[in-house]
Design a protein around this motif. Sequence first.
Motif, PDB file in Angstrom:
ATOM      1  N   ALA A  56       0.811  -1.226   0.000  1.00 56.84           N
ATOM      2  CA  ALA A  56       0.000   0.000   0.000  1.00 56.84           C
ATOM      3  C   ALA A  56       0.841   1.272   0.000  1.00 56.84           C
ATOM      4  O   ALA A  56       0.406   2.312  -0.475  1.00 56.84           O
ATOM      5  CB  ALA A  56      -0.927  -0.016   1.203  1.00 56.84           C
ATOM      6  N   ALA A  57       2.049   1.204   0.541  1.00 56.70           N
ATOM      7  CA  ALA A  57       2.878   2.407   0.649  1.00 56.70           C
ATOM      8  C   ALA A  57       3.519   2.794  -0.691  1.00 56.70           C
ATOM      9  O   ALA A  57       4.049   3.886  -0.830  1.00 56.70           O
ATOM     10  CB  ALA A  57       3.966   2.198   1.689  1.00 56.70           C
ATOM     11  N   THR A  58       3.489   1.899  -1.665  1.00 51.56           N
ATOM     12  CA  THR A  58       4.176   2.155  -2.933  1.00 51.56           C
ATOM     13  C   THR A  58       3.325   3.042  -3.835  1.00 51.56           C
ATOM     14  O   THR A  58       2.130   2.828  -3.966  1.00 51.56           O
ATOM     15  CB  THR A  58       4.469   0.833  -3.653  1.00 51.56           C
ATOM     16  N   ASN A  59       3.947   4.022  -4.439  1.00 54.03           N
ATOM     17  CA  ASN A  59       3.276   4.856  -5.424  1.00 54.03           C
ATOM     18  C   ASN A  59       4.351   5.386  -6.368  1.00 54.03           C
ATOM     19  O   ASN A  59       5.548   5.321  -6.067  1.00 54.03           O
ATOM     20  CB  ASN A  59       2.540   6.021  -4.749  1.00 54.03           C
ATOM     21  N   ILE A  60       3.931   5.889  -7.529  1.00 55.19           N
ATOM     22  CA  ILE A  60       4.894   6.538  -8.404  1.00 55.19           C
ATOM     23  C   ILE A  60       5.387   7.815  -7.723  1.00 55.19           C
ATOM     24  O   ILE A  60       4.722   8.345  -6.836  1.00 55.19           O
ATOM     25  CB  ILE A  60       4.270   6.842  -9.789  1.00 55.19           C
ATOM     26  N   PRO A  61       6.574   8.337  -8.104  1.00 58.75           N
ATOM     27  CA  PRO A  61       7.091   9.555  -7.457  1.00 58.75           C
ATOM     28  C   PRO A  61       6.118  10.726  -7.570  1.00 58.75           C
ATOM     29  O   PRO A  61       5.460  10.900  -8.596  1.00 58.75           O
ATOM     30  CB  PRO A  61       8.383   9.831  -8.234  1.00 58.75           C
ATOM     31  N   ILE A  62       6.040  11.511  -6.512  1.00 56.77           N
ATOM     32  CA  ILE A  62       5.227  12.738  -6.489  1.00 56.77           C
ATOM     33  C   ILE A  62       6.192  13.915  -6.369  1.00 56.77           C
ATOM     34  O   ILE A  62       6.974  13.985  -5.414  1.00 56.77           O
ATOM     35  CB  ILE A  62       4.243  12.729  -5.308  1.00 56.77           C
ATOM     36  N   ILE A  63       6.168  14.824  -7.351  1.00 59.55           N
ATOM     37  CA  ILE A  63       7.161  15.896  -7.427  1.00 59.55           C
ATOM     38  C   ILE A  63       6.470  17.250  -7.420  1.00 59.55           C
ATOM     39  O   ILE A  63       5.573  17.507  -8.228  1.00 59.55           O
ATOM     40  CB  ILE A  63       8.033  15.748  -8.697  1.00 59.55           C
ATOM     41  N   ASP A  64       6.886  18.100  -6.495  1.00 64.36           N
ATOM     42  CA  ASP A  64       6.357  19.457  -6.379  1.00 64.36           C
ATOM     43  C   ASP A  64       7.178  20.361  -7.303  1.00 64.36           C
ATOM     44  O   ASP A  64       8.384  20.514  -7.134  1.00 64.36           O
ATOM     45  CB  ASP A  64       6.484  19.928  -4.926  1.00 64.36           C
TER      46      ASP A  64
END
Length: 369
Positions: A56-64
Amino acid sequence: MNKNKKDVKVETSMMDEWPEPIVRVQSLAESNLSSLPNRYIKPASQRPTMTEDAPAATNIPIIDLEGLFSEDGSSDDVIMARISEACREWGFFQVVNHGVRPELMDAARENWREFFHLPVNAKETYSNSPRTYEGYGSRLGVEKGAILDWSDYYYLHHLPPHLEDFNKWPSFPPTIREVIDEYGKEVVQLCERIMRVLSSNLGLKEDKFQEAFGGKNIGACLRVNYYPKCPRPELALGLSSHSDPGGMTILLPDDQVVGLQVRKDDTWITVKPQPHAFIVNIGDQIQILSNSTYKSVEHRVIVNSEKERVSLAFFYNPKSDIPIEPLQELVSTHNPPLYPPMTFDQYRLFIRTQGPRGKSHVESHVSPR
């Protein structure tokens, strides 16, 4: 010679119409089916299963992206490095503070949701053909008897300007044409910013990728995806596994309903959309330009028995008649070019004939050794 001309005529006529009568998936979904028609049941090896989900903790990178480009023209090295890693390792990343107004994103999605809620007869006015895909559609590829995806869509051109035909755009809801035109202009600006980052991160001058795409003479189009409720979502896909054939995709997901899955190390990861974020996807043309330093990645869409889903995929592509090949600055005797030159028109025709097939399209394009 005559045989070749005949072959071309046959291939051209294939693209004039679909090989079988079109069935609107939305109409099937609204007919209270208790089972799934065989035409939508995927082979066992392609069906989504819960065991394929990553932790559940895995996601694609989130970039600001806030502060990516400052007023003095400098860029933020940390943000640049994160984008570089995402393009090399994932082929996907989410961006927030990207410069496109949140209220415009919401308006775009909801205008299209209203369109898909129109009676089927009202939408049939805009029915498409496999030649350009422009308009209201329900299948990809012209292979007769193919297993189909559980989705309808609307495809339209934004650039170049001579292909932007408002008469082929829906006229309802009343604001849809104005909203989509404005939305397209803002997303193009975001694509141009990201293209500069992609070039700079490879040690190239920042406009190198844009020049290779044709400068300002690029192609851009929008595909709006409508995924109705599905009675047996474990047997079907909203969109089969594929990598995007173009340059870069800016996806506005439905942040209330998950659906996009990205393949990472042979695991299918279900992307968790952030509110008012875009999902950026590297396409095959950028993989080719970068000589495979940047990766286009397989992805697919799962469906849902409880909720419909609407997403907007904006495709930023090279000018259709420019041969795309690895940039000379990125090849050497130790790192030879992996791909021969091919125009996007040629590549797109190849894919429109066959439909989505994982990464096989770009891999079949690799130069023989």
